[in-house]
Design an enzyme around this catalytic site. Structure first.
Site, PDB file in Angstrom:
ATOM      1  N   GLU A  15       0.812  -1.216   0.000  1.00  0.00           N
ATOM      2  CA  GLU A  15       0.000   0.000   0.000  1.00  0.00           C
ATOM      3  C   GLU A  15       0.850   1.273   0.000  1.00  0.00           C
ATOM      4  O   GLU A  15       0.376   2.348   0.359  1.00  0.00           O
ATOM      5  CB  GLU A  15      -0.939  -0.005   1.207  1.00  0.00           C
ATOM      6  CG  GLU A  15      -1.935  -1.139   1.180  1.00  0.00           C
ATOM      7  CD  GLU A  15      -2.916  -1.071   2.330  1.00  0.00           C
ATOM      8  OE1 GLU A  15      -3.784  -0.183   2.312  1.00  0.00           O
ATOM      9  OE2 GLU A  15      -2.798  -1.897   3.248  1.00  0.00           O
ATOM     10  N   SER A 153      -6.524  -1.887   1.313  1.00  0.00           N
ATOM     11  CA  SER A 153      -6.731  -1.315  -0.027  1.00  0.00           C
ATOM     12  C   SER A 153      -7.189  -2.358  -1.035  1.00  0.00           C
ATOM     13  O   SER A 153      -6.975  -2.216  -2.233  1.00  0.00           O
ATOM     14  CB  SER A 153      -5.447  -0.635  -0.532  1.00  0.00           C
ATOM     15  OG  SER A 153      -5.111   0.469   0.262  1.00  0.00           O
ATOM     16  N   TYR A 223      -9.178   3.408  -6.321  1.00  0.00           N
ATOM     17  CA  TYR A 223      -8.212   4.473  -6.579  1.00  0.00           C
ATOM     18  C   TYR A 223      -8.131   4.895  -8.043  1.00  0.00           C
ATOM     19  O   TYR A 223      -7.318   5.731  -8.404  1.00  0.00           O
ATOM     20  CB  TYR A 223      -6.828   4.042  -6.074  1.00  0.00           C
ATOM     21  CG  TYR A 223      -6.869   3.673  -4.609  1.00  0.00           C
ATOM     22  CD1 TYR A 223      -7.108   4.643  -3.638  1.00  0.00           C
ATOM     23  CD2 TYR A 223      -6.707   2.359  -4.191  1.00  0.00           C
ATOM     24  CE1 TYR A 223      -7.185   4.308  -2.292  1.00  0.00           C
ATOM     25  CE2 TYR A 223      -6.777   2.028  -2.845  1.00  0.00           C
ATOM     26  CZ  TYR A 223      -7.018   3.002  -1.906  1.00  0.00           C
ATOM     27  OH  TYR A 223      -7.094   2.673  -0.583  1.00  0.00           O
ATOM     28  N   ARG A 261     -12.456   3.567   9.941  1.00  0.00           N
ATOM     29  CA  ARG A 261     -13.554   3.334   8.997  1.00  0.00           C
ATOM     30  C   ARG A 261     -14.026   1.901   9.160  1.00  0.00           C
ATOM     31  O   ARG A 261     -13.224   0.966   9.116  1.00  0.00           O
ATOM     32  CB  ARG A 261     -13.086   3.559   7.564  1.00  0.00           C
ATOM     33  CG  ARG A 261     -14.246   3.714   6.553  1.00  0.00           C
ATOM     34  CD  ARG A 261     -13.772   3.745   5.126  1.00  0.00           C
ATOM     35  NE  ARG A 261     -13.379   2.425   4.678  1.00  0.00           N
ATOM     36  CZ  ARG A 261     -12.187   2.138   4.153  1.00  0.00           C
ATOM     37  NH1 ARG A 261     -11.251   3.057   4.018  1.00  0.00           N
ATOM     38  NH2 ARG A 261     -11.907   0.896   3.759  1.00  0.00           N
ATOM     39  N   ASP A 263     -16.442  -0.988   7.695  1.00  0.00           N
ATOM     40  CA  ASP A 263     -17.097  -1.342   6.435  1.00  0.00           C
ATOM     41  C   ASP A 263     -18.111  -2.463   6.646  1.00  0.00           C
ATOM     42  O   ASP A 263     -17.798  -3.476   7.287  1.00  0.00           O
ATOM     43  CB  ASP A 263     -16.053  -1.793   5.409  1.00  0.00           C
ATOM     44  CG  ASP A 263     -15.007  -0.718   5.112  1.00  0.00           C
ATOM     45  OD1 ASP A 263     -15.228   0.446   5.508  1.00  0.00           O
ATOM     46  OD2 ASP A 263     -13.984  -1.046   4.494  1.00  0.00           O
ATOM     47  N   GLU A 275     -14.898  -5.246   7.553  1.00  0.00           N
ATOM     48  CA  GLU A 275     -13.586  -5.015   8.156  1.00  0.00           C
ATOM     49  C   GLU A 275     -13.550  -3.661   8.842  1.00  0.00           C
ATOM     50  O   GLU A 275     -14.440  -2.818   8.656  1.00  0.00           O
ATOM     51  CB  GLU A 275     -12.470  -5.105   7.111  1.00  0.00           C
ATOM     52  CG  GLU A 275     -12.547  -4.060   6.004  1.00  0.00           C
ATOM     53  CD  GLU A 275     -11.425  -4.220   4.991  1.00  0.00           C
ATOM     54  OE1 GLU A 275     -10.982  -5.364   4.762  1.00  0.00           O
ATOM     55  OE2 GLU A 275     -10.986  -3.206   4.444  1.00  0.00           O
ATOM     56  N   ASN A 277     -10.827  -0.430   9.499  1.00  0.00           N
ATOM     57  CA  ASN A 277      -9.570   0.186   9.076  1.00  0.00           C
ATOM     58  C   ASN A 277      -9.182   1.273  10.067  1.00  0.00           C
ATOM     59  O   ASN A 277      -9.870   2.296  10.173  1.00  0.00           O
ATOM     60  CB  ASN A 277      -9.724   0.803   7.686  1.00  0.00           C
ATOM     61  CG  ASN A 277     -10.070  -0.221   6.632  1.00  0.00           C
ATOM     62  OD1 ASN A 277      -9.199  -0.788   5.994  1.00  0.00           O
ATOM     63  ND2 ASN A 277     -11.365  -0.474   6.448  1.00  0.00           N
ATOM     64  N   GLY A 281      -7.800   5.644   4.335  1.00  0.00           N
ATOM     65  CA  GLY A 281      -7.349   6.660   3.383  1.00  0.00           C
ATOM     66  C   GLY A 281      -7.742   8.051   3.858  1.00  0.00           C
ATOM     67  O   GLY A 281      -8.864   8.255   4.321  1.00  0.00           O
TER      68      GLY A 281
END
Length: 312
Positions: A15, A153, A223, A261, A263, A275, A277, A281
């Site tokens: 990443e 990612s 991305y 974050r 999800d 998951e 995070n 990002g």
């Protein structure tokens, strides 16, 4: 007098480029009237470099970090998000932004996160753990998602619809980690919720964001600039509350700090956790800043909350 903030980007993992983008955005987004930014980068080979790109090594980086008031780690994935940089800051006695060593390690481990979620009564996709030693024994029986246990990612993640593709999917996941998850495909809307511990200690959940599309939300979708991200997501009040409650519960149980974050898939039976995070990002156009912007918290103000709420 301005607060001196060390922003660390890059990293020795898959990443690296994403982390560089997050770190550059954070460095530019911190209010120059309040903060002086010192940029440090970890190269793909593990070399630490200063803001002029000169190699300084870990010892040189440590000397620079010692001159700073706060460290802002922006290294996604292994050797960063997994608690490694938090551990470095802890050992050096440096205040830092984000989750601590334990939370970073737990959340990065998707198998451990599933176990925590199960203890909370939060649903996750049915799945099994596969290692390099057991991969050859894995037999395909229905469509599955294969992913590394500790990567981000969406690297190494594959949607396997046919038996002949399982072996290559496992190889891709196990190239990034020595453990992989093989999970059932969950039919539902992809919904993210960000959770922030503000500088005053209060914990708030952002408006939910929906990722709209067909198929897997993979690295290119994330991305490549073509993702259809809708915030706030169109949700019934009961759905929004269930998602926010589950997100905060997971954040608290894992011991997260700063911003994370969370999800989900939103199914007919409710939220299914995908998951968590702990170093999401953080460009201005990433999901977390978008979600808080929808709540009226501007990017610079979000970064300010994170710095002021750093571990002391």
């Amino acid at each position: 007098m301005r607060t001196r903030v060390a922003v660390i980007g890059g990293g020795r993992n898959c990443e690296h480029e994403v982390s560089l983008a997050s770190a550059a955005s954070v460095a530019a987004g911190l209010d120059a009237r309040a903060y002086e930014v010192i940029a440090l980068t970890i190269g793909p080979d593990g070399t630490w470099r200063d803001d002029e790109g000169l190699p300084v090594g870990l010892s040189g980086a440590a000397r620079l970090l010692a001159t700073c008031d706060v460290v802002f780690p922006m290294v996604h994935g292994p050797r960063g998000e997994d608690g490694a940089l938090a551990a470095l800051c802890e050992l050096a006695g440096l205040p830092y932004v984000g989750s601590g060593v334990g939370a970073g390690a737990l959340a990065m481990d998707k198998w451990a996160t599933k176990l925590v979620a199960a203890a909370l009564g939060i649903a996750t996709a049915p799945g099994r753990l596969v290692t390099t030693a057991t991969a050859a024994e894995e037999v395909w029986s229905h469509p599955v998602v294969v992913k590394p246990v500790a990567a981000g990612s969406s690297r190494g993640v594959s949607l396997v619809r046919e038996p002949g593709h399982l072996r290559s999917a496992l190889e891709a996941a196990l190239a990034l980690d020595d453990r992989a998850l093989v999970e059932d495909v969950v039919a539902g809307r992809e919904i993210d919720v960000a959770v922030l511990r503000r500088a005053d200690g209060t914990v708030v959940a952002s408006p939910a964001l929906e990722i709209v599309g067909d198929g897997l939300f993979d690295y290119d979708a994330k991305y490549g600039g073509h993702a259809d991200l809708r915030v706030p997501a169109e949700l019934a009040d009961v759905e929004a509350k269930a998602l926010a409650d589950a997100a905060v519960a997971a954040y608290d149980a894992l011991g997260c700090a700063g911003v994370a974050r969370v999800d989900f898939f939103l199914t007919e039976d409710g939220p299914v956790l995908n998951e968590v995070n702990t170093v999401p990002g953080m460009t201005e156009h990433s999901q977390v800043p978008r979600m808080f912007a929808a709540a009226g918290l501007a990017y610079a103000d979000l970064l300010d909350e994170l710095v002021r709420g750093a571990h002391r």
